[in-house]
Motif scaffolding. Structure first.
Motif, mmCIF file in Angstrom:
data_model
loop_
_atom_site.group_PDB
_atom_site.id
_atom_site.type_symbol
_atom_site.label_atom_id
_atom_site.label_comp_id
_atom_site.label_asym_id
_atom_site.label_seq_id
_atom_site.Cartn_x
_atom_site.Cartn_y
_atom_site.Cartn_z
ATOM 1 N N LEU A 90 15.448 20.273 3.064
ATOM 2 C CA LEU A 90 14.211 20.953 1.723
ATOM 3 C C LEU A 90 13.944 19.655 0.704
ATOM 4 N N GLU A 91 15.315 19.648 0.264
ATOM 5 C CA GLU A 91 15.387 19.183 -1.347
ATOM 6 C C GLU A 91 15.407 17.736 -0.792
ATOM 7 N N LEU A 92 14.681 16.660 0.656
ATOM 8 C CA LEU A 92 14.123 15.606 0.961
ATOM 9 C C LEU A 92 12.955 15.927 0.693
ATOM 10 N N GLU A 93 12.786 17.129 1.309
ATOM 11 C CA GLU A 93 11.041 16.590 1.755
ATOM 12 C C GLU A 93 10.431 17.071 -0.028
ATOM 13 N N LEU A 94 11.243 17.907 -0.981
ATOM 14 C CA LEU A 94 10.844 17.824 -2.511
ATOM 15 C C LEU A 94 11.057 16.402 -2.982
ATOM 16 N N GLU A 95 12.102 15.931 -2.966
ATOM 17 C CA GLU A 95 11.885 14.297 -3.082
ATOM 18 C C GLU A 95 10.501 13.245 -2.406
ATOM 19 N N LYS A 96 9.944 13.955 -1.297
ATOM 20 C CA LYS A 96 9.165 13.647 -0.671
ATOM 21 C C LYS A 96 7.621 13.891 -1.632
ATOM 22 N N SER A 97 8.412 14.597 -1.948
ATOM 23 C CA SER A 97 6.767 14.879 -2.770
ATOM 24 C C SER A 97 5.993 14.278 -3.896
ATOM 25 N N ALA A 124 2.872 9.871 -8.494
ATOM 26 C CA ALA A 124 1.688 10.625 -8.072
ATOM 27 C C ALA A 124 3.283 12.024 -7.423
ATOM 28 N N LEU A 125 2.099 12.650 -7.481
ATOM 29 C CA LEU A 125 2.844 14.007 -6.940
ATOM 30 C C LEU A 125 1.970 15.372 -6.067
ATOM 31 N N LEU A 126 3.180 15.676 -4.905
ATOM 32 C CA LEU A 126 2.056 16.297 -4.037
ATOM 33 C C LEU A 126 1.959 18.108 -4.594
ATOM 34 N N ASP A 127 1.871 18.823 -4.018
ATOM 35 C CA ASP A 127 2.348 20.167 -4.134
ATOM 36 C C ASP A 127 3.500 21.392 -3.710
ATOM 37 N N THR A 128 4.391 21.268 -3.913
ATOM 38 C CA THR A 128 5.818 21.990 -3.619
ATOM 39 C C THR A 128 5.863 23.470 -3.741
ATOM 40 N N LYS A 129 4.264 24.497 -3.790
ATOM 41 C CA LYS A 129 5.020 25.410 -3.742
ATOM 42 C C LYS A 129 5.800 26.505 -2.433
ATOM 43 N N ASN A 130 4.964 26.048 -1.654
ATOM 44 C CA ASN A 130 5.541 26.838 -0.414
ATOM 45 C C ASN A 130 7.038 26.266 0.219
ATOM 46 N N LEU A 131 7.051 24.726 -0.398
ATOM 47 C CA LEU A 131 8.561 24.519 -0.424
ATOM 48 C C LEU A 131 9.493 25.304 -0.862
ATOM 49 N N SER A 167 0.863 -0.924 -0.013
ATOM 50 C CA SER A 167 0.302 0.096 0.117
ATOM 51 C C SER A 167 1.091 1.132 -0.272
ATOM 52 N N LEU A 168 0.785 1.880 -0.518
ATOM 53 C CA LEU A 168 2.032 3.182 -1.026
ATOM 54 C C LEU A 168 1.089 4.497 -1.099
ATOM 55 N N GLY A 169 1.869 5.301 -0.239
ATOM 56 C CA GLY A 169 1.084 6.763 -0.017
ATOM 57 C C GLY A 169 2.299 7.748 0.721
ATOM 58 N N PHE A 170 2.441 8.605 0.533
ATOM 59 C CA PHE A 170 3.625 10.166 0.535
ATOM 60 C C PHE A 170 4.122 9.632 2.388
ATOM 61 N N GLU A 171 5.332 10.091 2.450
ATOM 62 C CA GLU A 171 5.282 10.161 3.871
ATOM 63 C C GLU A 171 5.873 11.795 4.495
#
Length: 682
Positions: free
Chosen positions: A470-477, A345-352, A318-322
């Motif tokens: 911050l780069e890691l958070e972008l990858e997790k997106s 799948a992709l998450l919104d990353t404007k704030n990051l 079962s796959l999901g975002f971290e």
């Protein structure tokens, strides 16, 4: 022969009725089966056992006893497979109601309980059989057929449980009847056409009251014989007169006066003359030709057993975002195949991204200051500092001259003390300024301190760490597939704000299937790891390798789960969730002989027998030796197609008569025919 068999049966206290060995095949009757089980998995397993059988029809399923009663009224099944522990109404209560209310349905209890009280209670209320849930498929199918014919059934090892409660009636035991279809395995009780048969409730009740008429304790695949109900008074009256007559005859034959009297009887002389004439005049019609085969002792035999399991994918995730965030895009959909590392799948990353730009600007500023510290002071700055020191020295010289003149004027009384103090203070101030300027000049000449450079470097490293986080958070997106597989489920849509760890997709690994098969503990220990086994899935057979045996016992089936890896080519045809059947050959160490089923003759007290060539006679027929027929009692241990494995009074290399046994009796003269066309591979 038929009269003789009938007479032998009437003189026995108990009998077992088996299907005959007739080769004529009658049209198969469809047995309507109702499954009553509250666990859906067990329902599916039992259905997989019964569906391949052409004469068994599953007409419905129920999950509790109340529903079972309603379906029995509506569907009128022939056999009901009944569990004991169920919600609303348990299986024993439902069995008692069904057996009291309806005549036709026959109840077969299937339970995980092997307690004596449960077995006795089931038989008392009218159940026709009791089996455990881990019974092999073929045994269960055979039991259903035999119960439909009117026989009562007990599962493997259950008679030992009853042995402590019910005393045995002496009788001979045998494990199985000699044919797969015609002779049912583990049949016990008398046939439904026997006028003196006793049903299970009546027998158990009588056993508990009298403790005299009870079933015999047997080994795990054995026959139990219900004794016939005969009047003791009638038996005594019937036996009294023959005993008196036999006693008188013995007195006459074994006393001298009696022997003389017998020899003078005309009827005896006539009988002796006829007997001598018959011995001298054998015709060809009194010596029957028979076909024989020589049996050889073997010390073991193999039994094929089939165990059922299911096909599963080796990995299902079962796959999901971290991290939490707003779901921006779903790149794949259900049913699509993906490769390992493919974004799905992709998450919104404007704030990051905004935070990243701010940290990059701050890093540039800190880095510029660090370079300045490392480079040191400029020459212009040093020259300016030196000029400042020189200027202060000039001012100090002037201030000292002024202070000396005022001291002279004060001494002469020309000026006041206050004016003198002003000149002195000016000198002291200039000295302090010179010291400060000289220190600054010395610092510029020496360069920047190492500690200050290290502090600035630490600030720069902190900014780099923040940027890496911050780069890691972008990858997790970006959600990527961890392995190659197929998207089985999509659990969210674009625009949804998801939390960390919330499932978005279900990914099933492709080309990596496993079979999980439940196998009894004693059989699982005999399967070596890494061995190749054959699995039957649908109508095809596939190769599979044994990977492991799970250590924990399944609480529902009481079996160990053996994991087998399917070959990759099977993934194109096989799907997860399909039923797989594993066929294993179990080697049973036991001495006996293989015989064709046509060699068997039904004996007494539930045994079987065969005819063999006995001693040769002092005569010949058409240049062939003549033998007398002898009977050997045997016990059937295993059936396999058209042959049976038996043990008993047979001797190694006996010549067994293989057919035409309905024409023979013990002591009859026979002559063996040419056996070259008879198969001896039994």
């Amino acid at each position: 022969m038929n009269d003789l068999s009938t007479q032998n049966h009437k003189n026995t206290k108990s009998e077992v009725v088996f299907p005959t060995l007739s080769s004529t095949k009658k049209p198969q009757k469809m047995i309507r089966v109702l499954i009553v089980e509250d666990q859906y998995t067990c329902q599916q397993i039992w259905q997989s056992y019964l569906e391949p059988e052409p004469d068994l029809e599953i007409i419905g399923t129920a999950s509790d006893g109340q529903a079972a009663i309603e379906l029995v009224e509506k569907l009128k099944p022939d056999v009901v497979l009944m569990d004991i522990n169920m919600p609303r109404m348990d299986g024993l209560t439902a069995t008692e109601i069904i057996t009291n209310r309806y005549v036709d349905p026959k109840i077969l209890i299937l339970s995980i309980s092997d307690q004596v009280q449960d077995i006795q209670k089931s038989l008392q209320i009218g159940a026709k059989g009791y089996f455990l849930k881990n019974t092999p498929p073929q045994e269960l199918v055979t039991a259903i057929r035999n119960i439909d014919r009117g026989y009562c059934q007990l599962g493997q090892g259950l008679m030992e449980k009853l042995d402590s409660e019910i005393a045995p009636v002496p009788h001979q035991q045998f494990d199985q009847a000699p044919s797969g279809q015609e002779l049912g395995a583990r049949v016990w009780g008398v046939g439904k056409n026997d006028p003196e048969k006793m049903d299970t409730r009546e027998f158990v009740n009588q056993s508990e009251k009298t403790n005299k008429v009870k079933p015999a304790a047997t080994s795990s695949n054995s026959v139990v014989v219900w004794p016939q109900r005969k009047s003791k008074r009638l038996v005594k009256l019937n036996l009294r007169f023959p005993l008196l007559l036999l006693s008188g005859l013995l007195v006459v034959l074994f006393t001298p006066p009696g022997r003389k009297l017998v020899t003078k009887l005309p009827i005896l002389s006539t009988f002796q003359a006829n007997q001598a004439a018959t011995a001298q005049d054998f015709s060809s019609t009194t010596i029957l030709p028979v076909e024989t085969t020589k049996v050889n002792l073997v010390n073991s035999y193999q039994v094929d057993r089939i165990y059922t399991g299911t096909i599963v994918s080796r990995r299902t995730s079962s796959l999901g975002f971290e991290r939490a965030g707003k779901l921006l895009s779903l790149i794949v959909d259900r049913g699509e195949r993906v490769q390992a590392g493919t974004p799905i799948a992709l998450l919104d990353t404007k704030n990051l991204q905004a935070q990243q730009q701010e940290l990059l600007a701050e890093r540039k500023q800190v880095n510029a200051l660090l370079k300045e510290l490392q480079a040191g002071s400029r020459s212009e700055t040093i020259a300016a500092a030196q000029s400042t020191v020189d200027s202060l020295h000039s001012q100090l010289k002037l201030a000292r001259s002024k202070s000396e003149r005022r001291q002279e004027l004060f001494n002469s009384g020309a000026i006041s003390l206050e004016q003198l103090d002003e000149a002195t203070t000016e000198v002291n101030t200039l000295n302090a300024q010179i010291n400060e300027a000289q220190s600054q000049l010395d610092e510029l000449l020496t360069g920047t301190r190492p500690e200050k450079i290290e502090a600035q470097q630490a600030v720069l490293q902190q900014l780099d760490a923040k940027l890496a986080t911050l780069e890691l958070e972008l990858e997790k997106s970006t959600l990527k597939a961890p392995f190659a597989g197929t998207i089985a489920h999509r659990l969210a849509d674009e625009g949804t704000v998801v939390s960390a760890g919330e499932s978005i997709f279900t990914l099933v690994e492709a080309n990596a299937l496993e079979a999980h098969v439940g196998i009894p503990v004693n059989a699982a220990s005999q399967i070596p790891l890494g061995s190749n086994q054959q699995l039957q899935i649908g109508a095809k057979t596939y190769q599979a390798q044994v990977l492991s045996t799970l250590p924990q016992l399944d609480s529902a089936t009481r079996t160990l789960t053996v994991v087998l890896r399917m070959e990759q080519s099977a993934a194109r045809e096989v799907r997860a969730g399909q039923v797989a059947r594993l066929k294993l050959s179990e080697n049973i160490v036991d001495s006996g002989y293989w015989l064709p089923t046509t060699a068997l003759v039904r004996g007494v007290k539930g045994l079987w027998s065969c005819y063999v060539l006995g001693e040769s006679e002092n005569m010949a027929h058409d240049s062939q030796t003549v033998f007398r027929v002898e009977q050997r009692e045997v016990e059937v241990l295993q059936t396999e197609n058209e042959r049976v494995f038996v043990r008993g009074t047979l001797q190694n290399t006996d010549q067994v008569i293989v057919n035409g046994n309905h024409r023979l009796v013990t002591g009859q003269l026979v002559r063996p025919v040419d056996n070259s066309k008879i198969s001896t591979s039994y």
